[in-house]
Design a protein around this motif. Sequence first.
Motif, mmCIF file in Angstrom:
data_model
loop_
_atom_site.group_PDB
_atom_site.id
_atom_site.type_symbol
_atom_site.label_atom_id
_atom_site.label_comp_id
_atom_site.label_asym_id
_atom_site.label_seq_id
_atom_site.Cartn_x
_atom_site.Cartn_y
_atom_site.Cartn_z
ATOM 1 N N LYS A 201 -118.078 83.435 6.693
ATOM 2 C CA LYS A 201 -117.214 82.358 7.171
ATOM 3 C C LYS A 201 -116.053 82.858 8.033
ATOM 4 O O LYS A 201 -115.358 82.062 8.652
ATOM 5 N N GLY A 202 -115.753 84.157 8.035
ATOM 6 C CA GLY A 202 -114.692 84.672 8.881
ATOM 7 C C GLY A 202 -113.286 84.472 8.366
ATOM 8 O O GLY A 202 -112.322 84.699 9.097
ATOM 9 N N GLY A 203 -113.126 84.050 7.122
ATOM 10 C CA GLY A 203 -111.781 83.865 6.568
ATOM 11 C C GLY A 203 -111.240 85.150 5.957
ATOM 12 O O GLY A 203 -111.896 86.205 5.958
ATOM 13 N N ASP A 204 -110.035 85.096 5.425
ATOM 14 C CA ASP A 204 -109.458 86.257 4.762
ATOM 15 C C ASP A 204 -108.423 85.796 3.750
ATOM 16 O O ASP A 204 -108.029 84.622 3.708
ATOM 17 N N THR A 205 -107.995 86.747 2.913
ATOM 18 C CA THR A 205 -106.972 86.502 1.894
ATOM 19 C C THR A 205 -105.870 87.531 2.065
ATOM 20 O O THR A 205 -106.145 88.733 2.157
ATOM 21 N N VAL A 206 -104.638 87.070 2.109
ATOM 22 C CA VAL A 206 -103.476 87.944 2.231
ATOM 23 C C VAL A 206 -102.707 87.892 0.916
ATOM 24 O O VAL A 206 -102.343 86.803 0.439
ATOM 25 N N VAL A 207 -102.494 89.061 0.321
ATOM 26 C CA VAL A 207 -101.734 89.175 -0.924
ATOM 27 C C VAL A 207 -100.380 89.780 -0.582
ATOM 28 O O VAL A 207 -100.302 90.932 -0.136
ATOM 29 N N LEU A 208 -99.320 89.018 -0.774
ATOM 30 C CA LEU A 208 -97.963 89.439 -0.443
ATOM 31 C C LEU A 208 -97.201 89.689 -1.743
ATOM 32 O O LEU A 208 -97.014 88.776 -2.543
ATOM 33 N N GLY A 209 -96.772 90.931 -1.956
ATOM 34 C CA GLY A 209 -96.149 91.289 -3.231
ATOM 35 C C GLY A 209 -94.731 90.818 -3.420
ATOM 36 O O GLY A 209 -94.258 90.744 -4.557
ATOM 37 N N ALA A 210 -94.005 90.523 -2.345
ATOM 38 C CA ALA A 210 -92.614 90.071 -2.451
ATOM 39 C C ALA A 210 -92.399 88.887 -1.525
ATOM 40 O O ALA A 210 -92.844 88.902 -0.373
ATOM 41 N N PRO A 211 -91.713 87.848 -1.984
ATOM 42 C CA PRO A 211 -91.528 86.650 -1.153
ATOM 43 C C PRO A 211 -90.344 86.732 -0.207
ATOM 44 O O PRO A 211 -90.002 85.743 0.430
ATOM 45 N N GLY A 212 -89.686 87.889 -0.098
ATOM 46 C CA GLY A 212 -88.441 87.975 0.660
ATOM 47 C C GLY A 212 -88.555 87.558 2.106
ATOM 48 O O GLY A 212 -87.617 86.979 2.665
ATOM 49 N N ILE A 213 -89.675 87.828 2.757
ATOM 50 C CA ILE A 213 -89.789 87.502 4.180
ATOM 51 C C ILE A 213 -89.859 85.994 4.420
ATOM 52 O O ILE A 213 -89.738 85.546 5.565
ATOM 53 N N LEU A 214 -90.033 85.194 3.364
ATOM 54 C CA LEU A 214 -90.120 83.742 3.512
ATOM 55 C C LEU A 214 -88.812 83.032 3.186
ATOM 56 O O LEU A 214 -88.707 81.824 3.383
ATOM 57 N N PHE A 215 -87.818 83.756 2.684
ATOM 58 C CA PHE A 215 -86.555 83.132 2.297
ATOM 59 C C PHE A 215 -85.694 82.843 3.528
ATOM 60 O O PHE A 215 -85.681 83.609 4.484
ATOM 61 N N ASN A 216 -84.943 81.760 3.444
ATOM 62 C CA ASN A 216 -84.062 81.383 4.556
ATOM 63 C C ASN A 216 -83.023 82.456 4.866
ATOM 64 O O ASN A 216 -82.747 82.746 6.028
ATOM 65 N N ASP A 217 -82.419 83.031 3.811
ATOM 66 C CA ASP A 217 -81.330 83.964 4.043
ATOM 67 C C ASP A 217 -81.796 85.359 4.456
ATOM 68 O O ASP A 217 -80.970 86.218 4.765
ATOM 69 N N ARG A 218 -83.108 85.595 4.488
ATOM 70 C CA ARG A 218 -83.598 86.928 4.845
ATOM 71 C C ARG A 218 -84.580 86.889 6.020
ATOM 72 O O ARG A 218 -85.114 87.919 6.421
ATOM 73 N N LEU A 219 -84.807 85.719 6.562
ATOM 74 C CA LEU A 219 -85.788 85.596 7.630
ATOM 75 C C LEU A 219 -85.357 86.340 8.889
ATOM 76 O O LEU A 219 -86.194 86.912 9.600
ATOM 77 N N ALA A 220 -84.058 86.360 9.170
ATOM 78 C CA ALA A 220 -83.578 86.981 10.406
ATOM 79 C C ALA A 220 -83.390 88.492 10.282
ATOM 80 O O ALA A 220 -82.969 89.126 11.247
ATOM 81 N N LYS A 221 -83.683 89.083 9.138
ATOM 82 C CA LYS A 221 -83.477 90.509 8.941
ATOM 83 C C LYS A 221 -84.758 91.282 9.216
ATOM 84 O O LYS A 221 -85.867 90.770 8.976
ATOM 85 N N GLN A 222 -84.604 92.526 9.684
ATOM 86 C CA GLN A 222 -85.725 93.423 9.938
ATOM 87 C C GLN A 222 -86.790 92.700 10.771
ATOM 88 O O GLN A 222 -86.491 91.961 11.691
ATOM 89 N N GLY A 223 -88.053 92.899 10.420
ATOM 90 C CA GLY A 223 -89.138 92.203 11.104
ATOM 91 C C GLY A 223 -89.712 91.076 10.281
ATOM 92 O O GLY A 223 -90.900 90.724 10.426
ATOM 93 N N ASN A 224 -88.875 90.486 9.414
ATOM 94 C CA ASN A 224 -89.362 89.445 8.506
ATOM 95 C C ASN A 224 -89.919 88.237 9.243
ATOM 96 O O ASN A 224 -90.998 87.731 8.915
#
Length: 398
Positions: A201-224
């Motif tokens: 089917k060409g799909g995939d699954t992404v497992v993200l160990g920390a939710p920090g890149i999705l938070f409002n206060d951390r989105l603008a930091k690093q390459g989040n």
Amino acid sequence: MTTEATLPSTSVSPTGRQVWTRTRGILLALVLLIAAGIAIAAVQSGTRHGRLDPRSAAPHGSRAIAALLAGHGVSTRVVTTLDEARAAAGPDTTVLVAVPDLLSDGQQSRLRRATEASGGRTVLVAPNFPSVSGLAPGVTAAHTRSFDTTLSPRCSLPAARRAGTADTGGGIRYATTVKNAEACYPSDGLPTLLRIPQSTKGGDTVVLGAPGILFNDRLAKQGNASLALQLLGSRPHLVWYLPSLSDASAADTGERGFFDLLPSGWLWGTLQLFIAAALAALWRARRLGPLVPEKLPVAIRASETVEGRARLYRKANARDRAAAALRSTTRTRLAPLVGVPVIQAHTPEALLPALSTRLHGAEQALHDLLFGPPPGDDAALVTLADRLDALEREVRRP
């Protein structure tokens, strides 16, 4: 017989200053509690939703990434039930599971079958044991978490290489037996981000160990922002699944209990706290043994001892014990004066007739004074002490 006190009664009612001194600590605590509640309510008044919610503007909400995706033509839809998430899965859809650990075993199996058949992308945010194995077969969560919050990609995944360093640490690390899995952002040899392609089917699954890149206060930091945008914006539609314990689909045979939802680290941490509390109690416990006499370094006046014990009685509201001590001492001093042996001083049948003969008074009044019930308040206790003093002076009068 003259038994009434001739001295003026001593006031025992607390003054306004004493009342303020006793209650100001409680009042200060109440004021601080009310102020803290008002401050928290003011901070959260504009936030209707919670953590990892794309509708929330709170620091740990995700409205910023939803707005960023909308600017790139990706629509975001929030669902709260498993049936809605399964129905929305498709080849042009990314399904993000915000709290995978809330799903029961049956829910995990049904969601995995739906996403595998859809050919789209599934993003699992910080799944722990055992939910990660149920949603991403071949992946297990490590027992220890990563301590470095900012990590480098160190993989060939294009999205990670373009984003560079990101706040993917500080969360769960994973191990996998899937051969073609792409492991990124490692910490102590274990990745904190996995991409597992599907065989069909060409799909995939992404497992993200920390939710920090999705938070409002951390989105603008690093390459989040770059990493979050590429992981969630690969399809034109994003379904943001917020699992809920009130979901009717949770009432299946695979429903897990409260302790099954807790990460293993919390259980071990609680056990360690209990052991530490037991050791502290053993260390600070009172050692019982024989009494050891000790000479006082200074001489203490008897009046100070009496005043100290009186303050303790007053603090404990022990009017009954104070009255009993006053009456017992008075009876002990009166008995030799009226010819009664000290051993019979506390027997009404022996002491009261002798006193009544000496004072020519009513025996019932003497009984109430020397053997009566305890006083009901501090003023009555002071009156009792005055009457006992007056009685003893009357008996000693030539």
